[in-house]
Write a protein that holds these residues in place. Structure first.
Motif, PDB file in Angstrom:
ATOM      1  N   LEU A  22      38.497  44.648  34.150  1.00 48.51           N
ATOM      2  CA  LEU A  22      38.561  44.270  35.440  1.00 48.51           C
ATOM      3  C   LEU A  22      38.088  42.780  35.788  1.00 48.51           C
ATOM      4  N   ASP A  23      37.156  42.243  34.987  1.00 50.72           N
ATOM      5  CA  ASP A  23      36.782  40.676  35.039  1.00 50.72           C
ATOM      6  C   ASP A  23      37.876  39.901  34.485  1.00 50.72           C
ATOM      7  N   GLY A  25      41.041  40.627  34.834  1.00 51.28           N
ATOM      8  CA  GLY A  25      41.984  40.762  35.914  1.00 51.28           C
ATOM      9  C   GLY A  25      41.791  39.880  36.982  1.00 51.28           C
ATOM     10  N   ARG A  26      40.591  39.876  37.370  1.00 49.25           N
ATOM     11  CA  ARG A  26      39.978  39.277  38.605  1.00 49.25           C
ATOM     12  C   ARG A  26      40.343  37.503  38.305  1.00 49.25           C
ATOM     13  N   MET A  29      44.103  36.818  38.395  1.00 46.21           N
ATOM     14  CA  MET A  29      44.536  36.781  39.703  1.00 46.21           C
ATOM     15  C   MET A  29      44.044  35.469  40.607  1.00 46.21           C
ATOM     16  N   HIS A  36      42.686  37.653  46.548  1.00 48.87           N
ATOM     17  CA  HIS A  36      41.431  38.159  46.213  1.00 48.87           C
ATOM     18  C   HIS A  36      41.251  39.560  46.403  1.00 48.87           C
ATOM     19  N   PRO A  37      41.022  40.321  45.225  1.00 44.83           N
ATOM     20  CA  PRO A  37      41.061  41.702  44.969  1.00 44.83           C
ATOM     21  C   PRO A  37      39.932  42.112  46.123  1.00 44.83           C
ATOM     22  N   TYR A  40      38.186  47.046  42.957  1.00 49.16           N
ATOM     23  CA  TYR A  40      38.628  47.112  41.164  1.00 49.16           C
ATOM     24  C   TYR A  40      39.957  47.720  41.427  1.00 49.16           C
ATOM     25  N   SER A  42      42.577  47.583  43.333  1.00 45.63           N
ATOM     26  CA  SER A  42      43.427  46.600  43.736  1.00 45.63           C
ATOM     27  C   SER A  42      43.626  45.461  42.537  1.00 45.63           C
ATOM     28  N   ILE A  43      42.904  45.263  41.687  1.00 45.95           N
ATOM     29  CA  ILE A  43      42.969  44.299  40.430  1.00 45.95           C
ATOM     30  C   ILE A  43      44.057  44.918  39.425  1.00 45.95           C
ATOM     31  N   THR A  46      47.553  44.984  41.135  1.00 45.59           N
ATOM     32  CA  THR A  46      48.115  43.862  41.102  1.00 45.59           C
ATOM     33  C   THR A  46      48.562  43.383  39.837  1.00 45.59           C
TER      34      THR A  46
END
Length: 91
Positions: A22-23, A25-26, A29, A36-37, A40, A42-43, A46
């Motif tokens: 998740l980190d 992925g953010r 993005m 901006h998610p 989590y 949505s990450i 996306t």
């Protein structure tokens, strides 16, 4: 090593893997201007939509975003059976 130790090790590494995914992925993005998610989940969606992750895989694991929260905030209720059931859905 006993079952309780193995479970604790597995749970720890599962949580770390989810947090890392998740980190990262953010960060992807943000670097690629993908918005901006809002959460989590949505990450993961996306990353799948943009084919950074295989779309089928992203769809399959999207529920793990919420499970990460359960591991972090509801750790006292996490059981071996639950972890086995949740991870067997994505394997």
């Amino acid at each position: 090593m006993g079952d309780a130790d193995n479970f604790a090790i597995f749970e720890h590494h599962l949580r770390r893997a989810l947090e890392s995914l998740l980190d990262i992925g953010r960060h992807i993005m943000a670097k690629q201007g993908l918005g901006h998610p809002t959460d989590y989940r949505s990450i993961l969606l996306t990353l799948g939509r943009e084919k950074i992750l295989p779309p089928e895989f992203a769809e399959k694991i999207k529920g793990m975003a919420g499970y990460r929260n359960h591991l972090v905030h509801g750790y006292a209720e996490v059981t071996l059976e639950e972890v086995y059931q949740v991870t067997s859905l994505i394997c």
